[in-house]
Design a protein around this motif. Structure first.
Motif, PDB file in Angstrom:
ATOM      1  N   GLY A  38       0.810  -1.210   0.000  1.00 51.63           N
ATOM      2  CA  GLY A  38       0.000   0.000   0.000  1.00 51.63           C
ATOM      3  C   GLY A  38       0.845   1.262   0.000  1.00 51.63           C
ATOM      4  N   GLN A  59       1.222   8.532   4.962  1.00 52.23           N
ATOM      5  CA  GLN A  59       0.935   7.104   5.015  1.00 52.23           C
ATOM      6  C   GLN A  59       2.041   6.356   5.753  1.00 52.23           C
ATOM      7  OE1 GLN A  59      -1.816   5.830   4.267  1.00 52.23           O
ATOM      8  NE2 GLN A  59      -1.610   3.659   3.735  1.00 52.23           N
ATOM      9  N   ASP A 301      -9.378   9.472  -6.821  1.00 55.27           N
ATOM     10  CA  ASP A 301      -9.324   8.658  -5.595  1.00 55.27           C
ATOM     11  C   ASP A 301      -8.426   7.433  -5.755  1.00 55.27           C
ATOM     12  OD1 ASP A 301     -10.995  10.315  -4.106  1.00 55.27           O
ATOM     13  OD2 ASP A 301     -12.797   9.317  -4.829  1.00 55.27           O
ATOM     14  N   HIS A 303      -5.517   6.947  -4.647  1.00 53.09           N
ATOM     15  CA  HIS A 303      -4.762   6.649  -3.436  1.00 53.09           C
ATOM     16  C   HIS A 303      -5.627   6.001  -2.363  1.00 53.09           C
ATOM     17  CE1 HIS A 303      -6.728  10.490  -2.780  1.00 53.09           C
ATOM     18  NE2 HIS A 303      -6.647  10.262  -1.482  1.00 53.09           N
ATOM     19  N   ASN A 304      -6.939   5.994  -2.566  1.00 54.26           N
ATOM     20  CA  ASN A 304      -7.839   5.552  -1.508  1.00 54.26           C
ATOM     21  C   ASN A 304      -8.740   4.415  -1.995  1.00 54.26           C
ATOM     22  OD1 ASN A 304      -9.431   5.367   0.757  1.00 54.26           O
ATOM     23  ND2 ASN A 304      -9.851   7.528   0.920  1.00 54.26           N
ATOM     24  N   ASP A 305      -9.923   4.766  -2.499  1.00 54.59           N
ATOM     25  CA  ASP A 305     -10.894   3.740  -2.889  1.00 54.59           C
ATOM     26  C   ASP A 305     -10.409   2.864  -4.039  1.00 54.59           C
ATOM     27  OD1 ASP A 305     -12.416   4.944  -0.975  1.00 54.59           O
ATOM     28  OD2 ASP A 305     -13.761   5.975  -2.362  1.00 54.59           O
ATOM     29  N   ILE A 307      -7.150   2.121  -4.946  1.00 56.90           N
ATOM     30  CA  ILE A 307      -5.734   1.763  -4.848  1.00 56.90           C
ATOM     31  C   ILE A 307      -5.471   0.419  -5.515  1.00 56.90           C
ATOM     32  CG2 ILE A 307      -5.952   0.592  -2.622  1.00 56.90           C
ATOM     33  CD1 ILE A 307      -3.108   2.979  -3.666  1.00 56.90           C
ATOM     34  N   ASN A 364     -14.089  -3.891  -1.754  1.00 60.43           N
ATOM     35  CA  ASN A 364     -13.241  -2.911  -2.440  1.00 60.43           C
ATOM     36  C   ASN A 364     -12.741  -3.444  -3.777  1.00 60.43           C
ATOM     37  OD1 ASN A 364     -10.261  -1.836  -2.958  1.00 60.43           O
ATOM     38  ND2 ASN A 364     -11.406  -0.233  -1.907  1.00 60.43           N
ATOM     39  N   THR A 378     -12.688   1.329   1.750  1.00 60.99           N
ATOM     40  CA  THR A 378     -11.239   1.285   1.572  1.00 60.99           C
ATOM     41  C   THR A 378     -10.751  -0.160   1.507  1.00 60.99           C
ATOM     42  OG1 THR A 378     -10.881   1.375   3.964  1.00 60.99           O
ATOM     43  CG2 THR A 378     -10.904   3.460   2.769  1.00 60.99           C
ATOM     44  N   SER A 383      -5.152   1.013   1.468  1.00 60.49           N
ATOM     45  CA  SER A 383      -5.627   2.336   1.102  1.00 60.49           C
ATOM     46  C   SER A 383      -5.072   3.405   2.034  1.00 60.49           C
ATOM     47  CB  SER A 383      -7.160   2.393   1.134  1.00 60.49           C
ATOM     48  OG  SER A 383      -7.713   1.601   0.119  1.00 60.49           O
ATOM     49  N   TYR A 384      -5.054   4.619   1.539  1.00 64.04           N
ATOM     50  CA  TYR A 384      -4.586   5.773   2.321  1.00 64.04           C
ATOM     51  C   TYR A 384      -5.621   6.120   3.387  1.00 64.04           C
ATOM     52  CZ  TYR A 384      -3.241  10.598   3.363  1.00 64.04           C
ATOM     53  OH  TYR A 384      -2.884  11.759   3.998  1.00 64.04           O
TER      54      TYR A 384
END
Length: 424
Positions: A38, A59, A301, A303-305, A307, A364, A378, A383-384
């Motif tokens: 991650g 992170q 998104d 970096h998050n949802d 990734i 996810n 996430t 995820s971030y």
């Protein structure tokens, strides 16, 4: 003396792992590997399109905090969590209710900020605390504590209280809105009842009720939520054309012609870009710099949802299969810990936590590949986000502690019921 004090927890954890079984070692290794993947994926996504937010640095700080929390929690006897199970659960319910009150009454704007038309976070200074991330763990602990020595849930009426414990946080989290966390609750509920020995016909009846009630839930959703639910179908151009040719279907689905016709550039934009990023990754990742889908904010998104889409684009099927294998190790190891634990609370708790991790990962990944609706959930440990990582660190610490302790009880195997009692 200070160095010895600081090294104490690490030495204790090393001693535990030295005598631990394969499940604990494998789960620990999979957890550390996911945290590393991650962090590397966030670095790659940030370098492709720098925006000055320093997400990689943040992170990295969250990863260190997560590892520290996991080690510390793994050294605490998991049975202590049961003593405060209901108090913890009630505290997080109060915080969830406070989020809803702030949203409905438009108050506490400084403490509970409005981010993307949602009230999910509490501003506690340097970080944003997301109560739903911790509430789901408190829910698993409280449900495991309630079910540990009871048999009344083997009757249909005895399932009323466990259902209430499930639907109250679901309702509060849905109002934020946070559909991703809501979808986690029912699989955990059914898994823990199955492990506890609830009758399968009762569980099947509840599943049937949930399926029959899903159309009602669909019709009370907001328009954008309905479009997300329809996303896995609308990504097909032929299905969109079929719906557009039938006004009756549009009315039954409660969507407009414009919403369906512009799906790719509107509600389906993220999913469409996610599929492109995954598709261009191939087996070992996109080697052509011109095919880099991380640049120019191509994938929002990321970096998050989404990734997982970054991992699939940069490292292809090899990277995706590695991530899936890590979650598989955690799930299988957690199930082995559950079945090998004779103490009822530990058995239920291990099963619930393993199911929580697996379900969130499935939601996810399914969202990123277009098999499930986009819910904003996430990817755990990847995820971030500070709340997501730290709460998952607590989860993994509790699971490891159950695997490390396994207290011996001078009693029959838990959840073994006599036929006479079942007949009653």
């Amino acid at each position: 003396r200070l160095l010895r004090w600081l090294a104490g927890p690490l030495q204790g954890a090393t001693g535990f792992l030295a005598g631990a079984d394969l499940n604990v070692v494998a789960i620990t290794a999979a957890t550390v590997l996911l945290l590393g993947i991650g962090l590397l994926a966030i670095y790659v996504a940030e370098m492709a399109n720098p925006d000055g937010d320093n997400r990689t640095l943040h992170q990295g700080t969250y990863v260190i905090a997560t590892l520290a929390v996991m080690v510390l929690v793994s050294m605490i006897d998991y049975r202590r969590w049961g003593d405060w199970a209901y108090a913890h659960f009630g505290l997080w319910l109060v915080l969830l209710a406070m989020l809803i009150a702030a949203k409905k009454l438009n108050i506490l704007n400084g403490l509970i900020p409005d981010i993307r038309n949602t009230r999910r976070w509490i501003d506690v200074g340097p970080v944003l605390l997301q109560p739903s991330e911790f509430a789901k763990i408190a829910y698993v602990i409280a449900l495991a504590w309630y079910l540990r020595y009871r048999t009344n849930y083997r009757t249909l009426g005895g399932l009323v209280l466990p259902l209430a414990m499930t639907f109250v946080p679901m309702f509060l989290i849905l109002l934020e809105p946070d559909l991703g966390t809501v979808l986690l609750m029912l699989p955990i509920f059914f898994a823990m009842l199955l492990v506890a020995g609830a009758r399968r016909r009762h569980l099947l009846s509840l599943m049937l009720i949930c399926v029959l009630g899903s159309p009602i839930l669909y019709h009370v959703m907001h328009g954008y939520q309905r479009m997300r639910v329809l996303g896995p179908f609308l990504q097909s151009e032929s299905i969109r054309a079929w719906i557009l040719d039938r006004p009756g279907v549009l009315g039954a689905l409660r969507v407009t012609r414009t919403q369906v016709a512009q799906w790719t550039s509107d509600q389906g934009y993220q999913l469409d870009r996610s599929l492109v990023a995954l598709g261009t990754g191939g087996w070992s990742g996109a080697g052509d710099p011109d095919a880099d889908c991380m640049r120019y904010d191509f994938l929002p998104d990321r970096h998050n949802d989404f990734i997982f889409s970054v991992i699939g684009h940069k490292w292809g099927w090899v990277g995706c299969l590695m991530v899936v294998a890590c979650y598989g190790i955690i799930l299988v190891g957690g199930c082995h810990i559950s079945t090998a634990t004779n103490e009822p609370f530990g058995r239920l708790l291990a099963a619930g936590l393993a199911m929580l991790m697996a379900t969130q990962a499935v939601i996810n990944i399914g969202m990123a590949i277009g098999l499930l609706p986009i819910t904003g959930s996430t990817l755990p440990l990847v995820s971030y986000g500070g709340s997501s990582l730290v709460s998952t660190g607590i989860l993994m610490g509790i699971l490891l502690n159950i695997g490390l302790r396994r207290p011996i009880l001078l009693a029959p195997e838990p959840f073994i019921f006599e036929k006479k009692k079942d007949a009653e």
